[in-house]
Design a protein around this motif. Structure first.
Motif, short mmCIF file in Angstrom:
data_model
loop_
_atom_site.label_atom_id
_atom_site.label_comp_id
_atom_site.label_asym_id
_atom_site.label_seq_id
_atom_site.Cartn_x
_atom_site.Cartn_y
_atom_site.Cartn_z
N UNK A 76 -6.47 5.21 -4.19
CA UNK A 76 -6.55 3.90 -4.82
C UNK A 76 -7.89 3.22 -4.76
N UNK A 77 -8.92 3.87 -4.22
CA UNK A 77 -10.24 3.25 -4.11
C UNK A 77 -11.06 3.42 -5.38
N UNK A 78 -12.14 2.67 -5.48
CA UNK A 78 -13.06 2.81 -6.61
C UNK A 78 -14.10 3.89 -6.29
N UNK A 79 -14.81 4.33 -7.33
CA UNK A 79 -15.75 5.45 -7.16
C UNK A 79 -16.89 5.12 -6.20
N UNK A 114 -15.48 -13.88 -13.74
CA UNK A 114 -15.35 -14.75 -12.58
C UNK A 114 -15.79 -14.06 -11.31
N UNK A 115 -16.24 -14.86 -10.36
CA UNK A 115 -16.63 -14.34 -9.05
C UNK A 115 -15.60 -14.76 -8.02
N UNK A 116 -15.14 -13.81 -7.24
CA UNK A 116 -14.17 -14.11 -6.18
C UNK A 116 -14.11 -12.93 -5.23
N UNK A 117 -13.70 -13.21 -3.99
CA UNK A 117 -13.50 -12.16 -2.99
C UNK A 117 -12.02 -11.88 -2.88
N UNK A 118 -11.72 -10.64 -2.60
CA UNK A 118 -10.32 -10.30 -2.44
C UNK A 118 -10.14 -9.00 -1.68
N UNK A 119 -8.95 -8.43 -1.82
CA UNK A 119 -8.63 -7.19 -1.13
C UNK A 119 -7.64 -6.40 -1.98
N UNK A 120 -7.42 -5.15 -1.58
CA UNK A 120 -6.33 -4.40 -2.18
C UNK A 120 -5.62 -3.61 -1.08
N UNK A 121 -4.33 -3.40 -1.30
CA UNK A 121 -3.50 -2.65 -0.36
C UNK A 121 -2.89 -1.47 -1.08
N UNK A 122 -3.19 -0.27 -0.60
CA UNK A 122 -2.64 0.96 -1.19
C UNK A 122 -1.76 1.64 -0.15
N UNK A 123 -0.57 2.00 -0.56
CA UNK A 123 0.34 2.71 0.34
C UNK A 123 1.15 3.69 -0.48
N UNK A 124 1.50 4.80 0.17
CA UNK A 124 2.24 5.79 -0.60
C UNK A 124 2.51 7.06 0.18
N UNK A 153 2.17 12.63 -5.84
CA UNK A 153 1.73 11.43 -5.11
C UNK A 153 2.48 10.23 -5.65
N UNK A 154 3.11 9.50 -4.75
CA UNK A 154 3.69 8.20 -5.10
C UNK A 154 2.92 7.14 -4.34
N UNK A 155 2.47 6.10 -5.05
CA UNK A 155 1.72 5.04 -4.37
C UNK A 155 1.87 3.73 -5.12
N UNK A 177 -6.33 -2.04 -10.90
CA UNK A 177 -6.72 -1.36 -12.14
C UNK A 177 -6.41 0.14 -12.11
N UNK A 178 -6.40 0.72 -10.89
CA UNK A 178 -6.11 2.16 -10.78
C UNK A 178 -4.77 2.37 -10.05
N UNK A 179 -3.83 1.48 -10.30
CA UNK A 179 -2.49 1.60 -9.71
C UNK A 179 -1.71 2.67 -10.48
N UNK A 180 -1.69 3.87 -9.94
CA UNK A 180 -0.96 4.99 -10.54
C UNK A 180 0.23 5.28 -9.64
N UNK A 181 1.41 4.87 -10.07
CA UNK A 181 2.60 4.97 -9.22
C UNK A 181 3.01 6.42 -8.98
N UNK A 182 3.03 7.21 -10.03
CA UNK A 182 3.49 8.59 -9.91
C UNK A 182 2.45 9.52 -10.51
N UNK A 183 2.12 10.57 -9.77
CA UNK A 183 1.15 11.56 -10.24
C UNK A 183 1.59 12.94 -9.78
#
Length: 835
Positions: A235-238, A654-664, A683-685, A702-708
Motif C-alpha cells: 500500500x505504499x507509494x513508489x 491543498x496542503x495537509x499532513x496525514x497518514x495511511x493504514x494498510x492491513x491485510x 493478497x487481501x488488504x 489511491x492505491x487501495x486494492x482490496x483483492x489481488x
C-alpha cells in the motif's frame, strides 16, 4: 605448448601423494634411466609412489594407470612421456557443509572457455571434453566459492567427486527456499526475497530478467499504474521504497517513464527485497528496501555478452587486468530513434497518453524524439585475502525532444521543447577481515539526480523551464563480529548529507522561483543475529539524529522464524522506519505533461518526516518442494502530505499532513519440480487515508486494492526450451467522480471540477495474461545464445488504470472524463549471446 594434465584417484588419501617430478627423479636413480618430457606436462601432478619392488616395466604400467600421460620405454635407457588427450570429462556432486544436503542450482563455470552449468536436483554437474588444465569455479549463494582444476575432478573410474561448500562466515541468514517461483529467485530465512539474475529462469511476459518487473510476482507487491517506477509495497507509494545499487542510493528507477527497469541486470549478482523486519543497517524507505548488488568476485576470466530486443541493445564485459585487479562494464541504449518497432509504438502510446506530445491539434504540426541509455562500471581490487577494494559508477539517462510548428496567416513558427532525466551514482567500499571473528566494511557514495525541462508553448509564446536536482553523499561503517558459528553482532555508523534544488522560470510574464534545502542525518545502529537448528532471530536498534531539526528517532527492528517441525514454521517481523525525502506531484508546473513528480526534502513543518510502524505474523509450510505461506500484516505510515499522493479530487491543490493504514493478508502456494514451477498468490488488504484537515477525514487510499491474485506456470518443454504463462487479476483503483448535475464550480476567475466524495468509486477490475518462450543453444564451444519471445496482455484486455476529470473547454459547466489505459497486446523478442 602441451597442456598440463594429471589424475587424482577417487577416494585415496591425498596426504600420501607426492609430486610426479620427484617420483621421476627417484625412478631415474633406481633404474639408471632418463625420462624425456616437457616440464609443463608433469607440473602440478601428484600421485602415490609406486612400489619399489616393481620392475621398470611394472613401474611404467603403474604410472600409465595413475595419470593421463603416456609413459613408454624406448629401450633400457630412455623413457618418453607424452600427452594422451587434451580434453577430459569431469563430474561432481556439490553438498552443503552442515547437513551435507545437495545444493540445487549451484553455479559451475569452466573459466576461460565460456562453458557453465548449474547443479541438478541431486547437486550433480558434469562437463564433456573440457581442457585438462582448465580451472572450474563452483559457487552457491550464501556459501564460499571453491576452485578446482579439471584433473582434480577427473576419475578414471568415472566416479563423481563429492564437493562440500562451506557456509560464508559473515552470513547466518541462509537460503530457505532455493527455487522460488522460478530458478534464480530464492528466499532467505529472514523473509527477504533474493533475485539472482545470472541463474534467472523465465517469468510470464518477460524477455530479460527485469529486476523491478520480477519482484512484482511477489504477493503484496503491486504496480497500481503498471509502471515499475511506481511499485507499491503493501500500500505504499513508489517514493517510499529505498532503492540501492551497490550501496548507492538511487532516485530514479525507470526508462520509458516507468515501463522498463533502468537497471541493467547482466552484471547483477543478486537483488534482496525486504518488505518488513529489515536489518537495522537500512532506513529511509518506509515501505520496502530493494538492495541490488553486482558481481563482487575477481575471477580472472574474460567473459561477456550482449543482446538486442525491439526496444534496446546492450553489452557487458568482465575484463581481468591482473590476478588481483578486474574491471566489469555494461551499457545499454534504446534503438527507438533508429527503428520504430511495434513494441516501441505500444510503449510510446502508453507513456505519453493524455500529454501535450499526443495532444491533437488541427493547427500544429508536431514531432517527438525519445531515447534512453544506461551504463555501469566496477573496478575490483583484492589487495590480499583479507582486504578488498571496490569502486563503481552507474549512469541512467532519459531524453525527450518535442518540436511544434504552428501555421497561422501563412506564417510558420517552430519551437522546440525538451526533457532530460538523469541519475548518476559513484561509490566505493573497503572490506577487511581483521581476524576470523572480526570484519569491517567501509562504504561511501555520491548520488546525483536531475530533471531539466524546457517547454515552449507556441500558442502563448511562453517558455517554461523546470529543474529538480538531488545531491547526496553518504558514508557508512559496518563492523561484524562473529562470536560463534551461530551468533553474529553488527555495529555501525552512517552519515548522509542530502541537498535538493527546485527551480521554475516563466518567460511571459516573467516569474522565477528557486528553493534549496540541505539536510544532515547521523545514525548509529546495532543488531544481533542468531541461527541455530530451528530458530532464526535478528534483533536490532537504529538511532537517527536529524541535525537541522535537533531531533532523535529511535527505530527497533525484530525478525524471528521458529521452525515447529520439518514442515511448519512461524514467522514474526516488526520494524519502525523513517524517511526524510519524498516526491510531490506538481499539477500546475508539469514537464510537458509527462513527469509531474519532484523530489523534496522534509522541513519538519510543511513536510514532516515520514515514519512507519509495521508488524506481520505468518505461517509457512514446506514439504516435497511444495511451499505455502500465509502472512498477516499491519502498517501505519504517518507524516505523508496531500501533495505527494497525486489526488484527482477536491484535495488536488491543498496542503495537509496525514497518514495511511494498510492491513491485510498475503498468501502464496508454490510447487516446484524438475520440469516445472507453478504458483498462485492472493493478497487481501484495506488501505485508508486519514487527513484531519479534510472532510471527510478518512477515505480509501489511491492505491487501495482490496483483492489481488496472480497465477503462473514455468515449464521446461525440452532441456533448452522453456515456456512461462501467467495472469494477474485485481480490483480496479479508487477514483473520484464529479457531483452529478453540478460538475464544475467557479473559484475566482478559475473554473474547476466539482468532485464528489473522494475515492468513492472504483474502476473496472484489472486483468492481464502474459506469456514467454525461451530457447537456449550453443553457437560454438565457447559462445552460448538464447532467443526469448514475450507477449504482455496476450488477450489485448482493455484496462483502465486511472480516471480523472477536467473542465470541458467547449462548455464550462461540463466535466470531461479522462481514462488512462494500460498496455495493450505488446510483443517483444530478445536475442542474447554470452561467452
Amino acid at each position: 605448448m602441451l597442456l598440463c594434465i594429471g589424475c587424482i584417484c577417487h577416494g585415496q588419501n591425498t596426504a600420501k601423494k607426492v609430486p610426479l617430478t620427484e617420483i621421476i627423479v627417484s625412478i631415474e636413480k633406481q633404474f639408471n634411466v632418463k625420462f624425456s618430457y616437457a616440464v609443463e606436462d608433469v607440473a602440478n601432478i601428484a600421485i602415490e609412489k609406486p612400489n619399489t619392488s616393481f620392475s621398470l616395466q611394472e613401474t611404467i604400467d603403474y604410472l600409465n594407470s595413475k595419470t593421463l600421460l603416456n609413459f613408454k620405454a624406448l629401450d633400457n635407457r630412455y623413457v618418453t612421456v607424452s600427452v594422451i588427450n587434451k580434453t577430459i570429462s569431469v563430474c561432481g556432486i556439490v553438498f552443503s557443509d552442515e547437513k551435507k544436503s545437495p545444493l540445487i542450482g549451484g553455479s559451475v563455470i569452466v573459466n576461460g572457455i565460456g562453458k557453465s552449468t548449474v547443479t541438478d536436483e541431486k547437486g550433480k554437474f558434469q562437463f564433456q571434453n573440457i581442457p585438462i588444465n582448465a580451472t572450474l569455479t563452483i559457487s552457491y549463494l550464501g556459501f564460499e566459492s571453491r576452485q578446482f582444476t579439471a584433473n582434480e575432478l577427473f576419475s578414471a573410474q568415472n566416479n563423481c567427486k563429492e564437493i562440500v561448500l562451506s557456509t560464508k562466515n559473515e552470513e547466518l541468514n541462509q537460503v530457505l527456499i532455493k527455487t522460488y517461483l522460478t530458478s534464480g529467485l530464492q528466499k532467505y530465512l529472514d523473509g527477504s526475497t533474493v533475485l539472482n539474475t545470472k541463474k534467472f529462469g523465465i517469468l510470464p511476459g518477460l524477455i530479460d530478467p527485469d529486476i523491478l518487473q520480477s519482484i512484482q510476482a511477489l504477493p503484496g507487491v503491486e504496480s497500481a499504474n503498471e509502471s515499475i517506477a511506481n511499485i507499491n509495497v503493501r500500500g505504499g507509494t513508489n517514493d517510499q521504497n529505498l532503492v540501492l545499487w551497490d550501496n548507492i542510493k538511487m532516485y530514479h528507477s525507470g526508462h520509458f517513464f516507468g515501463l522498463i527497469s533502468a537497471y541493467n541486470p547482466n552484471l547483477t549478482n543478486k537483488v534482496v527485497v525486504s518488505k518488513n523486519g529489515t536489518s537495522a543497517e537500512y532506513s529511509d524507505g518506509v515501505s520496502s528496501t530493494i538492495n541490488m548488488q553486482t558481481k563482487d568476485v575477481v575471477n580472472n576470466v574474460f567473459s561477456g555478452g550482449g543482446g538486442i530486443n525491439l526496444i534496446s541493445a546492450d553489452a557487458f564485459l568482465e575484463i581481468p587486468i591482473t590476478k588481483k585487479l578486474e574491471l566489469h562494464v555494461s551499457g545499454r541504449r534504446s534503438i527507438t530513434d533508429l527503428f520504430e518497432s511495434p513494441t516501441y509504438t505500444k510503449y510510446f502510446e502508453r507513456s505519453f497518453q493524455d500529454t501535450e506530445i499526443n495532444a491533437d491539434s488541427e493547427q500544429n504540426d508536431t514531432s517527438s524524439d525519445f531515447y534512453f541509455y544506461d551504463y555501469t562500471a566496477k573496478l575490483l581490487f583484492d589487495l590480499n585475502e583479507k582486504h578488498q577494494f571496490r569502486a563503481n559508477i552507474i549512469g541512467i539517462n532519459n531524453a525527450l525532444d518535442y518540436s511544434e510548428r504552428l501555421t497561422n496567416s501563412n506564417e510558420t513558427e517552430s519551437k522546440t521543447s525538451n526533457l532530460s532525466q538523469k541519475n548518476m551514482g559513484y561509490g566505493g567500499n573497503w572490506k577487511a577481515q581483521w581476524n576470523p571473528k572480526l570484519s569491517t566494511n567501509f562504504i561511501t557514495y555520491f548520488s546525483q539526480y536531475n530533471i531539466d525541462a524546457s517547454d515552449y508553448r507556441v500558442e502563448t509564446d511562453q517558455r517554461l523551464t523546470e529543474a529538480n536536482e538531488v545531491l547526496e553523499t553518504g558514508t557508512k561503517l559496518n563492523a561484524h563480529y562473529k562470536s560463534s558459528d551461530n551468533l553474529n553482532f553488527l555495529l555501525g555508523y552512517q552519515f548522509n548529507e542530502t541537498g535538493m534544488l527546485n527551480q521554475t522560470t516563466v518567460s511571459a510574464p516573467f516569474y522565477s522561483s528557486t528553493k534549496k534545502d540541505v539536510l544532515l542525518n547521523h545514525a548509529l545502529f546495532s543488531e544481533v543475529e542468531y541461527n541455530k537448528k530451528n530458530t532464526y532471530l535478528r534483533v536490532g536498534l537504529r538511532l537517527n539524529y536529524f541535525q537541522k531539526f535537533e531531533k532523535f528517532l529511535v527505530e527497533p527492528r525484530i525478525n524471528i522464524r521458529q521452525k515447529l517441525s520439518n514442515q511448519f514454521a512461524l514467522k514474526l517481523e516488526g520494524e519502525f522506519k523513517n524517511q526524510s525525502t519524498t516526491q510531490i506531484v506538481d499539477f500546475e508546473d508539469d514537464f510537458l505533461g509527462v513527469e509531474k513528480r519532484r523530489w523534496v526534502l522534509v522541513t519538519d513543518n510543511e513536510i514532516p518526516i515520514a515514519t512507519s510502524k509495521q508488524g506481520s505474523f505468518g505461517v509457512e509450510f514446506n514439504q516435497s518442494q511444495l511451499n505455502i505461506e500465509a502472512t498477516g500484516f499491519y502498517k501505519i505510515v504517518d507524516g505523508i502530505t496531500a501533495s505527494n499522493q497525486g489526488f484527482y479530487n477536491n484535495f488536488q491543490f491543498k496542503n495537509a499532513h496525514g497518514s495511511y493504514t494498510a492491513k491485510g493478508l498475503e498468501f502464496l502456494a508454490n510447487k516446484t519440480a524438475r520440469q516445472y514451477s507453478a504458483w498462485v498468490s492472493y493478497t487481501f488488504s484495506t488501505n485508508n487515508y486519514e487527513f484531519d484537515a479534510f472532510t471527510p477525514a478518512t477515505f480509501p487510499n489511491n492505491v487501495d486494492i482490496r483483492h489481488s491474485m496472480g497465477l503462473g506456470l514455468n515449464y521446461n518443454i525440452y532441456k533448452n526450451l522453456k515456456i512461462a504463462v501467467g495472469g494477474i487479476w485485481r480490483n480496479g483503483l479508487p477514483y473520484t467522480k464529479p457531483v452529478e448535475g453540478d460538475e464544475t464550480i467557479q473559484n475566482g476567475n478559475t473554473t474547476m471540477v466539482n468532485y464528489d466524495s473522494p475515492n468513492s468509486e472504483n474502476l473496472d477490475n484489472f486483468m492481464r495474461l502474459d506469456a514467454s518462450l525461451n530457447y537456449n543453444f550453443n553457437l560454438s564451444q565457447f559462445v552460448k545464445a538464447s532467443l526469448t519471445a514475450g507477449v504482455i496482455n496476450v488477450t489485448n484486455q482493455d484496462n483502465v488504470i486511472n480516471r480523472y476529470y477536467k473542465v470541458n473547454p467547449n462548455d464550462s459547466n461540463d466535466a470531461v472524463q479522462v481514462d488512462n489505459k494500460s498496455l495493450g497486446l505488446t510483443p517483444n523478442i530478445s536475442f542474447r549471446v554470452n561467452f
